[in-house]
Scaffold this motif. Structure first.
Motif, short mmCIF file in Angstrom:
data_model
loop_
_atom_site.label_atom_id
_atom_site.label_comp_id
_atom_site.label_asym_id
_atom_site.label_seq_id
_atom_site.Cartn_x
_atom_site.Cartn_y
_atom_site.Cartn_z
N LEU A 40 0.83 -1.21 0.00
CA LEU A 40 0.00 0.00 0.00
C LEU A 40 0.86 1.26 0.00
CD1 LEU A 40 -2.63 -1.19 2.64
CD2 LEU A 40 -2.84 -1.25 0.15
N TRP A 71 -4.35 8.52 4.61
CA TRP A 71 -5.07 7.25 4.69
C TRP A 71 -6.24 7.36 5.68
CZ3 TRP A 71 -5.64 2.89 2.11
CH2 TRP A 71 -4.64 2.48 1.22
N LYS A 75 -10.64 2.49 5.76
CA LYS A 75 -10.23 2.00 4.44
C LYS A 75 -8.87 1.27 4.53
CE LYS A 75 -9.33 3.48 -0.31
NZ LYS A 75 -9.21 4.64 -1.23
N ASN A 78 -9.39 -2.19 6.12
CA ASN A 78 -9.99 -3.12 5.15
C ASN A 78 -8.97 -3.56 4.10
OD1 ASN A 78 -12.46 -3.02 6.44
ND2 ASN A 78 -13.26 -1.38 5.13
N SER A 79 -8.16 -2.61 3.65
CA SER A 79 -7.16 -2.94 2.63
C SER A 79 -6.11 -3.91 3.18
CB SER A 79 -6.48 -1.66 2.13
OG SER A 79 -7.42 -0.79 1.54
N LYS A 82 -7.52 -7.48 3.61
CA LYS A 82 -7.62 -8.22 2.35
C LYS A 82 -6.29 -8.87 2.00
CE LYS A 82 -11.35 -5.57 0.23
NZ LYS A 82 -11.72 -4.56 -0.81
#
Length: 241
Positions: A40, A71, A75, A78-79, A82
């Motif tokens: 990320l 950021w 979000k 969640n990223s 995953k």
């Protein structure tokens, strides 16, 4: 670019990793989270509240890392989940003070150890198989001896590098839950391998190989027995701040 400090409460399946702390060439929880962050475009060292050994699990481990301000926290959580799925999961992500340190700011920690008299290949990584009757009153008394402030030098892994071996245990318990025996220990901090060495000692007391007097003697500086119970039954349960 200015960054924010984020605190995460995480759980993980320790059977899939070589422990919490990053090691060269080995798959660790810290290493996997740092790798997920780089995906990320976040370059940050992950700090953690406690180093768990290979095969040891966590229900509520606490970590921290730096993140750019842009950021949005939900979000980002969640990223990361995953990417980390399924063996590491961020349960809660929140902002923390700039000087937050998950290890040194912790006030107390709790561990639980799960033992089963029934072997199953499906649970072999998550409970310790022990096909013997448990003398609950005897082990409750053994655990009571451990309560309080003691020098736990002989209940730490050989080679542990610490300033002091003194730790305080606030609460202990052993009870039956369904088909499991649960040992719970709460303290202000723990040495490397301390819970596993304690559990091995308790099971030897249960088998009449060792005694309550042996436990008292080891707490008072006489080495009697220093072996590790298997890691698979151990869970870092909770950390208080």
């Amino acid at each position: 670019m200015e960054s924010q400090v984020l605190k995460a409460v995480i759980s993980y399946d320790g059977s899939k990793f070589y422990g919490m702390q990053k090691q060269p060439g080995k798959k660790t929880i810290q290493g996997e989270i740092e790798h997920a962050l780089t995906k990320l475009n976040i370059i940050s060292e992950v700090k953690h509240a406690g180093r768990t050994d290979r095969g040891v699990h966590a229900l509520n481990q606490v970590i921290s890392f730096d993140s750019p301000y842009f950021w949005e926290i939900e979000k980002l959580q969640n990223s990361l989940n995953k990417i980390l799925h399924p063996y590491i999961h961020i349960k809660k992500l929140s902002k923390a003070p700039q000087n937050f340190n998950p290890r040194f700011d912790a006030k107390k920690r709790s561990y639980r150890y799960l033992i089963s008299p029934i072997f199953s290949p499906h649970t072999a990584d998550y409970v310790t198989y022990y096909p013997k009757n448990i003398n609950y009153p005897l082990l409750k008394e053994s655990l009571r001896i451990l309560k309080g402030r003691h020098n736990f030098e002989y209940f730490a892994k050989t080679g542990s590098s610490v300033n002091s071996y003194v730790r305080e245990i606030y609460h202990t318990d052993i009870f039956e839950y369904k088909n499991l025996t649960v040992i719970k220990i709460v303290g202000n901090g723990f040495l490397r391998g301390q819970i596993r060495i304690i559990v091995d000692f308790l099971l030897k007391i249960n088998e009449d190989v060792l005694s309550l007097n042996d436990l008292k003697a080891q707490l008072n500086g006489k080495l009697i027995s220093k072996h590790l119970a298997p890691p698979n039954g151990l869970y870092l349960e909770r950390i208080w701040y």
